[in-house]
Write an enzyme that holds these catalytic residues in place. Structure first.
Site, PDB file in Angstrom:
ATOM      1  N   ALA A 231      -2.769 106.369 131.329  1.00 40.45           N
ATOM      2  CA  ALA A 231      -2.941 105.199 132.208  1.00 40.45           C
ATOM      3  C   ALA A 231      -3.904 105.131 133.123  1.00 40.45           C
ATOM      4  O   ALA A 231      -4.558 106.311 133.305  1.00 40.45           O
ATOM      5  CB  ALA A 231      -1.513 105.553 132.966  1.00 40.45           C
TER       6      ALA A 231
ATOM      7  N   GLY B 137      -0.867 108.789 129.053  1.00 40.15           N
ATOM      8  CA  GLY B 137      -0.281 107.634 128.261  1.00 40.15           C
ATOM      9  C   GLY B 137      -0.903 107.462 126.819  1.00 40.15           C
ATOM     10  O   GLY B 137      -0.218 106.722 125.965  1.00 40.15           O
TER      11      GLY B 137
ATOM     12  N   GLU C  84       1.622 109.758 124.891  1.00 44.30           N
ATOM     13  CA  GLU C  84       2.552 108.989 125.003  1.00 44.30           C
ATOM     14  C   GLU C  84       2.749 107.889 124.018  1.00 44.30           C
ATOM     15  O   GLU C  84       3.750 107.517 123.244  1.00 44.30           O
ATOM     16  CB  GLU C  84       3.059 108.697 126.267  1.00 44.30           C
TER      17      GLU C  84
ATOM     18  N   GLU D 172      -1.007 115.339 133.202  1.00 47.07           N
ATOM     19  CA  GLU D 172      -0.522 114.455 134.402  1.00 47.07           C
ATOM     20  C   GLU D 172      -0.351 115.511 135.465  1.00 47.07           C
ATOM     21  O   GLU D 172      -0.803 115.012 136.475  1.00 47.07           O
ATOM     22  CB  GLU D 172       0.708 113.771 133.970  1.00 47.07           C
TER      23      GLU D 172
HETATM   24  N1  CAA Z   1      -7.947 106.132 134.155  1.00 47.81           N
HETATM   25  C1  CAA Z   1      -9.111 105.247 134.494  1.00 47.81           C
HETATM   26  N2  CAA Z   1     -10.428 105.678 134.209  1.00 47.81           N
HETATM   27  C2  CAA Z   1     -10.531 106.549 133.103  1.00 47.81           C
HETATM   28  C3  CAA Z   1      -9.224 107.468 132.592  1.00 47.81           C
HETATM   29  C4  CAA Z   1      -8.031 107.112 133.105  1.00 47.81           C
HETATM   30  N3  CAA Z   1      -6.943 107.551 132.522  1.00 47.81           N
HETATM   31  N4  CAA Z   1     -10.024 108.214 131.678  1.00 47.81           N
HETATM   32  C5  CAA Z   1     -11.340 107.966 131.756  1.00 47.81           C
HETATM   33  N5  CAA Z   1     -11.491 106.938 132.631  1.00 47.81           N
HETATM   34  C6  CAA Z   1     -12.905 106.421 133.028  1.00 47.81           C
HETATM   35  C7  CAA Z   1     -13.924 107.433 134.065  1.00 47.81           C
HETATM   36  O1  CAA Z   1     -13.416 107.230 135.244  1.00 47.81           O
HETATM   37  C8  CAA Z   1     -15.159 107.015 133.511  1.00 47.81           C
HETATM   38  O2  CAA Z   1     -15.459 105.808 134.377  1.00 47.81           O
HETATM   39  P1  CAA Z   1     -16.829 105.880 135.039  1.00 47.81           P
HETATM   40  O3  CAA Z   1     -17.915 105.522 134.139  1.00 47.81           O
HETATM   41  O4  CAA Z   1     -16.793 104.215 135.600  1.00 47.81           O
HETATM   42  O5  CAA Z   1     -17.048 106.681 136.251  1.00 47.81           O
HETATM   43  C9  CAA Z   1     -15.027 106.614 132.035  1.00 47.81           C
HETATM   44  O6  CAA Z   1     -13.717 106.464 131.883  1.00 47.81           O
HETATM   45  C10 CAA Z   1     -15.573 107.672 131.250  1.00 47.81           C
HETATM   46  O7  CAA Z   1     -15.046 108.860 131.551  1.00 47.81           O
HETATM   47  P2  CAA Z   1     -15.660 110.256 131.788  1.00 47.81           P
HETATM   48  O8  CAA Z   1     -16.977 110.055 132.524  1.00 47.81           O
HETATM   49  O9  CAA Z   1     -14.576 111.253 132.568  1.00 47.81           O
HETATM   50  O10 CAA Z   1     -15.755 110.711 130.342  1.00 47.81           O
HETATM   51  P3  CAA Z   1     -16.013 112.343 129.936  1.00 47.81           P
HETATM   52  O11 CAA Z   1     -16.254 112.286 128.470  1.00 47.81           O
HETATM   53  O12 CAA Z   1     -16.724 113.233 130.921  1.00 47.81           O
HETATM   54  O13 CAA Z   1     -14.295 112.812 129.977  1.00 47.81           O
HETATM   55  C11 CAA Z   1     -11.967 112.552 129.413  1.00 47.81           C
HETATM   56  C12 CAA Z   1     -13.284 112.465 129.159  1.00 47.81           C
HETATM   57  C13 CAA Z   1     -11.537 114.252 129.349  1.00 47.81           C
HETATM   58  C14 CAA Z   1     -11.030 111.866 128.686  1.00 47.81           C
HETATM   59  C15 CAA Z   1     -11.759 112.231 131.170  1.00 47.81           C
HETATM   60  O14 CAA Z   1     -12.344 110.915 131.203  1.00 47.81           O
HETATM   61  C16 CAA Z   1     -10.311 112.436 131.524  1.00 47.81           C
HETATM   62  O15 CAA Z   1     -10.208 113.484 131.797  1.00 47.81           O
HETATM   63  N6  CAA Z   1      -9.684 111.414 131.913  1.00 47.81           N
HETATM   64  C17 CAA Z   1      -8.435 111.236 132.533  1.00 47.81           C
HETATM   65  C18 CAA Z   1      -7.247 111.708 131.449  1.00 47.81           C
HETATM   66  C19 CAA Z   1      -6.075 111.737 132.104  1.00 47.81           C
HETATM   67  O16 CAA Z   1      -5.811 112.609 132.851  1.00 47.81           O
HETATM   68  N7  CAA Z   1      -4.954 111.066 131.525  1.00 47.81           N
HETATM   69  C20 CAA Z   1      -3.655 111.017 132.099  1.00 47.81           C
HETATM   70  C21 CAA Z   1      -3.519 109.890 133.187  1.00 47.81           C
HETATM   71  S1  CAA Z   1      -2.022 110.037 133.963  1.00 47.81           S
HETATM   72  C22 CAA Z   1      -1.047 109.252 132.885  1.00 47.81           C
HETATM   73  O17 CAA Z   1      -1.232 108.857 131.920  1.00 47.81           O
HETATM   74  C23 CAA Z   1       0.267 108.782 133.527  1.00 47.81           C
HETATM   75  C24 CAA Z   1       1.444 108.532 132.574  1.00 47.81           C
HETATM   76  O18 CAA Z   1       2.084 109.155 132.010  1.00 47.81           O
HETATM   77  C25 CAA Z   1       1.945 107.126 132.719  1.00 47.81           C
END
Ligand code: CAA
Length: 260
Positions: free
Chosen positions: A66, A111, A114, A134
């Site tokens: 998400a 998500g 999920e 998360e």
């Molecule tokens: N939400 C918003 N933006 C996201 C995102 C997310 N979940 N995942 C990645 N992005 C964005 C980054 O902010 C980045 O944007 P910018 O270029 O504008 O800075 C772009 O996507 C590329 O991401 P990274 O630069 O971080 O890429 P990376 O290769 O270094 O890392 C990754 C990849 C490991 C997937 C890392 O992006 C990451 O850890 N993302 C978050 C994963 C996460 O925690 N997901 C769970 C979300 S909570 C949830 O889902 C709640 C629920 O159950 C409903």
């Protein structure tokens, strides 16, 4: 255009839905979720669609969760509404009377895992990564992760995933039965479409009844679930698909199902 956030392509009787927000690794913000819901309704209602493949745009990510930027400022009340809305959209997949296959082509985090768990089958690229990170953000999975994962792999294995927030390689997802098959990144989509196509060629009424029996029976005591199965079995005998399927077998020819 909003519609471009989830692309819809046809491959014969298979609808291919691609979540397309590549700059954010296909993270699910409100707009993407709204369009995804519309697309799911569209393919569910289209009688010419027999099966669905769901994937993410690009070669790096299925869905990276998400949208964290959107969630950061939510009040508890808004967080509740967000989780319920996301859960309802994922439930559309589970309740759709057609097979839905997730082609997990890269990161499936939060998500993303999920979303894949709500699908009937998960085919993953050897480069896919799964996990429910998360707790690293100070929250818990809100789109069904604590429930669907525990039901699928058991609560002990689910606790290992959910409480650590660790990210797991595709092999671990395969070992635990989260992913059904691993494929090379370049053949994943074709494999998913081929499987969807095969499922789509089976009797649609039977496939719908079978999916419904598995999903609805899961939380019932066995005796009630067996009654549900018997009723679904009987329901197939109201269809011309049943007559066609059995007649075709007896006449030694391929069945021509109409979904009636
Ligand atoms: N939400 C918003 N933006 C996201 C995102 C997310 N979940 N995942 C990645 N992005 C964005 C980054 O902010 C980045 O944007 P910018 O270029 O504008 O800075 C772009 O996507 C590329 O991401 P990274 O630069 O971080 O890429 P990376 O290769 O270094 O890392 C990754 C990849 C490991 C997937 C890392 O992006 C990451 O850890 N993302 C978050 C994963 C996460 O925690 N997901 C769970 C979300 S909570 C949830 O889902 C709640 C629920 O159950 C409903």
């Amino acid at each position: 255009m909003d519609g471009d956030l989830v692309l819809l392509e046809r491959r014969g009787a298979v609808a291919l839905l691609t979540i397309h927000r590549p700059k954010a690794l296909n993270a699910l913000d409100r707009q993407v979720l709204t369009v995804l819901a519309q697309r799911l309704d569209e393919v569910a209602a289209d009688r010419s669609v027999r099966a669905v493949v769901l994937t993410g745009s690009g070669d790096k990510s299925f869905v990276a969760g998400a949208d964290i930027g959107e969630m950061a400022q939510l009040t508890p009340e808004q967080a509740l509404a967000f989780a319920l809305a996301g859960q309802a959209i994922l439930s559309k997949i589970e309740q759709m009377p057609k097979p839905v296959i997730a082609a997990v082509n890269g990161y499936a985090l939060g998500g993303g895992t999920e979303l894949a768990l709500a699908c009937d089958v998960i085919l993953a690229s050897t480069r896919a990564k799964f996990g429910l990170p998360e707790v690293t953000l100070g929250v818990i999975p809100g789109f069904g992760g604590t429930q669907r994962l525990a039901r699928l792999i058991g609560r002990n294995a689910a606790r290992r995933w959910v409480l650590s927030g660790d990210v797991f390689p595709a092999e671990e997802a395969l070992r635990l039965g989260v992913a059904h098959e691993l494929h090379a990144p370049e053949t994943l989509l074709d494999a998913a479409v081929a499987l969807a196509d095969r499922m789509g060629q089976r009797g649609p009424v039977a496939v719908a009844q079978a999916k419904g029996a598995i999903v609805r029976g899961e939380d019932l005591p066995l005796n009630e679930a067996l009654e549900l199965e018997a009723a679904a079995f009987a329901q197939c005998f109201r269809s011309s698909d049943q007559r066609e399927g059995m007649t075709a077998f007896l006449e030694k020819r391929p069945a021509k199902f109409t979904g009636e």
